[in-house]
Scaffold this active site. Structure first.
Site, short mmCIF file in Angstrom:
data_model
loop_
_atom_site.label_atom_id
_atom_site.label_comp_id
_atom_site.label_asym_id
_atom_site.label_seq_id
_atom_site.Cartn_x
_atom_site.Cartn_y
_atom_site.Cartn_z
N VAL A 290 0.73 -1.07 0.05
CA VAL A 290 0.08 0.14 -0.12
C VAL A 290 0.96 1.27 -0.03
O VAL A 290 0.75 2.17 -0.82
CB VAL A 290 -0.99 0.02 1.26
N ALA A 291 1.83 1.40 0.90
CA ALA A 291 2.83 2.25 0.77
C ALA A 291 3.53 2.63 -0.34
O ALA A 291 3.53 3.78 -0.84
CB ALA A 291 3.87 2.04 1.91
N ILE A 293 2.60 1.76 -3.60
CA ILE A 293 1.81 2.28 -4.76
C ILE A 293 1.11 3.51 -4.58
O ILE A 293 0.64 3.86 -3.59
CB ILE A 293 0.63 1.05 -4.97
N GLU A 295 -1.49 5.40 -5.07
CA GLU A 295 -2.82 5.23 -5.36
C GLU A 295 -3.60 6.35 -5.94
O GLU A 295 -4.39 6.26 -6.84
CB GLU A 295 -3.60 4.69 -4.06
N ASP A 337 -1.59 21.55 -42.68
CA ASP A 337 -2.16 22.09 -43.89
C ASP A 337 -1.82 23.47 -44.21
O ASP A 337 -1.72 24.14 -43.11
CB ASP A 337 -3.90 21.97 -43.87
#
Lengths: 524, 345
Positions: A290-291, A293, A295, A337
């Site tokens: 968890v740490a 990643i 999030e 163009d």
């Protein structure tokens, strides 16, 4: 895509004669009969564009979970719930994962409008000859070999080889980018490499008939038409992954691998070397995942991009796909163009040539200058109440030029009203207007320099009019070329006076024996 | 430049616009010439051409693909239905708001409301700003992630009670989020349009971001662990559980606050924050305040602090926490100073 589902023709029909085309398609100029139509519907399929595969909302949602980072978080949530019986952490992690997936789906859904717009362009009905009678059918029911009747206002329902053209003009800008209507003919085009814009004996599905009447035999329908091929290419074009996506994917993979390694090392060290409780160690390892990643990162990147789109929208750049904001910053090559993007799609007079004198548009001209008068008189620009000009860009440029040189068009036209005209056509490449001027009439002619010059016999010098010499003509042509080399579009002005306006206007009579007034060079 | 115009016209206009030098005939290619070339031949030569004359929309896809094979990020403009495949193929398809067909707009990534080339330049500038701000947000978030991982890893080796998932999620998802978003609103740094495009192979870590993440993450972990160690070695309360609860609370508070201070550092990768301006970005100031409140609420409000399993800290403990957190500013300033010195020499 089911492009290969129905085999259709790939001949260069424009390079074949009408009768060859009809033979090839086993058709006649009086149309197919009902049996042939039924047989061909099953052979060639309906005349419509494929729907393409569409992902359902659920499919899109599930696809978000292909991401490694998300899978690790999911695993963490499940293990955490199983091992600790405390679901608070798991619920929070799950919420994060689901919010992320919803954001992803939202982004994707905004990107699917292209083929939809193509389908909307399709036409509902068409007039065809069948069994010798003209009937109206749904355009989806057209088959190769059908004879389709076209008239101004119609949308061409399928790709046709034209059999008849009465001044038929078709606007094909959607296919070719060329906004000027193409005059259609039925003669064979020998060049087998001819581009779509040059296949003037064909009418293409989804183009607009702007003028005249005609008919043609259907050669291709549905996905085999030129517009269908584009739809096919659109569906196939590789969705290039943006640098942002590549970057985030890369980052995600790197982090995931790092996390797994560190978590395993930590678990092993904690349980076997430090003798800690395996269950507690498992939870600590999950904490670590968890740490590691970030999030919030995908959501934060999305928000920063969205903020960027707002700023850009205020500055006239409307972002349709979020990651484009960031990709823009890494752009190395801009292929642009010219017309309308690098240059304004608007003509401006740059140079004017009158007798022996080429000068810039800024140099003052006398309001009596005949070149100035002719370019304003032989001009179909309409000026609306609020002063905006409606008309061909080259003509509005001439009116603007007149205004700059204090040519009071309204006033002059009141004195010398237009009484007759010979409108422009592409064979003559000229247009003329005739104006009452006291007892006699003024003929004002403007047109392409090479053609107009052949009809000129006199030249206006600084103070009188004399016969034009070969030398005069070569000087004029020299100036014409000179302007053309500077990318200017050149028009020539000429005039003459006649005593009486004939009842029937005839180009050979009216637009001959003219007096040279000048050349004007414009740029877009 | 891509145009349906004749070769001479195209060349003259390109020279006027400064795309090629006047008379540089070799930089102009016509559609017919392009048709004669094999894909391999064109791929090799594409860099020689700046102007394409007499081309039809079909040629555009070839031009885009050839540049992409060289690894370039390609933007392409277009307005016709036939342009759609090229617009989709390009990394950035640019549609025209006024003249464009619906199909071409649908296939585009961005649409110019005024059909003006200058708007593309504005958009590129804005795009670079966005990228640089995303980099800042990533630097900011990953420094925290690295700090957390190192803290947990080392704490586990030392058999300390470490932070729980709920603490980490609170920092990652709540208190870090506001400053990270606000960093996205930072104004552009002044030299943005002067450097070359960063290209396809660059990533979020180019330009010194990776090294910053590493040393800042290590520093954060060191500070948090130091605070934890201080709390254990000089305990305010007695008893194993109370001491560890204090230590955990202090390390949680330190990690949360250190990120708030660190947010200021991230405003510029290399410049001193005192030069960049501390409080210029108003959204940023509010974000810091909001995060500070969120951090304090879970530690100070009774009931909530039970849910977060944190203890009540006394004033001495708070001083330690604040001091350790603030240290990140002078430390990073010092490193930046050294980096700038080294770069100069």
């Amino acid at each position: 895509m089911s492009e290969q589902k129905y085999q259709q023709f790939s001949n260069a029909f424009y390079a074949q004669s009408e009768s060859e085309v009809l033979t090839e398609l086993e058709a006649t100029s009086s149309g197919l009969n009902s049996d042939q139509v039924n047989e061909r519907v099953s052979k060639y399929g309906p005349n419509k564009l494929d729907d393409g595969k569409k992902k359902s909302l659920l499919q899109k949602f599930l696809e978000q979970f292909k991401d490694l980072m998300i899978l690790v978080l999911l695993a963490a949530a499940i293990i955490s719930a199983v091992v600790s019986h405390d679901v608070v952490d798991s619920v929070i992690i799950l919420a994060v994962v689901i919010i992320n997936a919803i954001l992803g789906v939202f982004q994707e859904s905004r990107a699917e409008a292209a083929i939809e717009a193509l389908k909307k362009m399709s036409t509902p009905h068409a007039n065809v000859l069948r069994n010798g009678d003209t009937i109206t059918v749904k355009s989806t029911e057209l088959v190769p070999g059908d004879i389709v009747l076209l008239e101004a206002g119609d949308v061409v329902p399928a790709d046709l080889r034209l059999l008849e053209s009465n001044s038929l003009k078709i606007e094909e800008s959607a296919l070719t980018g060329e906004s000027v209507s193409v005059e259609k003919e039925i003669k064979i085009i020998d060049d087998k490499q001819a581009g779509i814009g040059d296949r003037v004996n064909m009418a293409f599905s989804n183009s607009n008939v702007t003028y005249g009447r005609g008919n043609g035999v259907v050669v291709n329908t549905g996905m085999s038409t030129e517009v269908g091929k584009i739809a096919g290419m659109l569906a196939k074009a590789d969705e290039t992954t943006t640098p942002l996506k590549q970057n985030l994917n890369h980052l995600g993979k790197f982090l995931t691998i790092a996390i797994v390694i560190i978590a395993v090392v930590m678990y092993v060290v904690g349980t076997f070397f430090n003798g800690m409780d395996p269950i507690k160690m498992m939870l600590t390892s999950i904490s670590l995942a968890v740490a590691a990643i970030p999030e919030g990162l995908p959501a934060i990147v999305t928000i920063i991009l969205a903020l960027g789109t707002q700023v850009m929208a205020k500055r006239n750049a409307v972002i349709r796909k979020l990651p484009a904001v960031e990709t823009l910053g890494s752009t190395e090559i801009i292929a642009s163009d010219k017309t309308g993007t690098l240059t304004l799609n608007q003509m401006t007079v740059e140079k004017i040539y009158t007798f022996n004198q080429q000068q810039s548009a800024e140099t003052k001209l006398s309001t009596d200058n005949m070149a100035l008068k002719v370019m304003n008189f032989a001009n179909d620009t309409k000026i609306s109440q609020d002063g905006t000009m409606i008309g061909d860009p080259t003509e509005t440029a001439l009116i603007t030029f007149g205004e700059k040189h204090n040519f009071d068009l309204d006033n002059k036209l009141q004195q010398q009203p237009r009484v007759a005209e010979l409108p422009f056509d592409s064979d003559r490449k000229l247009m003329s207007t005739i104006h009452k001027d006291g007892e006699r009439s003024l003929v004002a002619v403007k047109g392409a320099p090479d053609i107009l010059l052949e009809r000129i016999t006199k030249i206006q010098t600084t103070d009188w009019i004399r016969d034009i010499t070969a030398e005069d003509k070569s000087v004029i042509l020299q100036n014409n070329q000179d302007m053309a080399k500077q990318a200017l579009r050149v028009l020539e002005m000429a005039y003459k006076y006649i005593d009486e306006v004939p009842g029937e206007l005839n180009s050979d009579e009216i637009e001959n024996n003219l007096i040279f007034a000048g050349l004007v060079g414009m740029i877009d | 430049m891509i145009t349906g115009d004749h070769r001479d016209t195209a060349e003259a206009i390109a020279a006027r616009l400064g795309i090629i030098e006047a008379g540089n005939d070799a930089a102009v290619l016509t559609g017919a010439e392009l048709d004669q070339m094999s894909t391999e031949e064109f791929d090799e030569k594409v860099e020689n051409y700046s102007v394409y004359a007499r081309v039809s929309p079909e040629h555009k896809v070839r031009i885009v693909k050839a540049w992409q094979k060289l690894g370039k990020v390609v933007a392409m403009t277009g307005d016709g239905v036939n342009d759609a495949p090229a617009l989709k193929q390009a990394d950035i398809g640019i549609g025209m708001g006024i003249t464009g067909t619906e199909v071409s707009k649908g296939a585009s990534d961005i649409v110019l409301a005024d059909d003006n080339f200058a708007t593309i330049v504005v958009a590129v500038q804005e795009g670079r700003k966005v990228f640089s701000n995303i980099q800042k947000a990533i630097q900011y978030l990953l420094a925290a992630n690295l700090g957390e991982v190192l803290t947990l890893f080392i704490a586990t080796l030392l058999a300390w009670d470490t932070m729980l998932p709920i603490h980490l999620l609170w920092i990652n998802l709540v208190t870090d989020t506001f400053p990270a978003i606000a960093l996205g609103m930072e104004p552009a740094e002044s030299n943005l349009m002067n450097h070359k495009p960063r290209g396809r192979n660059s990533n979020f870590f180019s330009g010194g971001i990776l090294s910053s993440v590493v040393y800042q993450g290590i520093f954060e972990a060191a500070m948090v662990l130091m605070v934890y160690a201080t709390a254990i070695m000089w305990p305010v309360h007695s008893g194993y559980n109370a001491i560890h609860a204090d230590a955990l609370t202090m390390s949680f508070a330190t990690l949360g606050l250190i990120q708030l201070f660190h947010a200021f550092n991230v405003k510029s990768v290399h410049q001193s924050i005192f030069k960049v301006g501390l409080f210029k970005n108003k959204a940023f100031n509010w974000a810091i305040l909001a995060s500070l409140v969120m951090m304090m609420v879970v530690i100070l409000v009774p009931g909530l602090n039970d849910a977060f399993r944190v203890a009540h800290l006394d004033i001495h403990q708070w001083v330690i926490v604040l001091g350790a957190s603030f240290a990140v500013i002078p430390f990073v300033e010092l490193v930046k100073l050294v980096q700038r010195k080294i770069k100069k020499d």
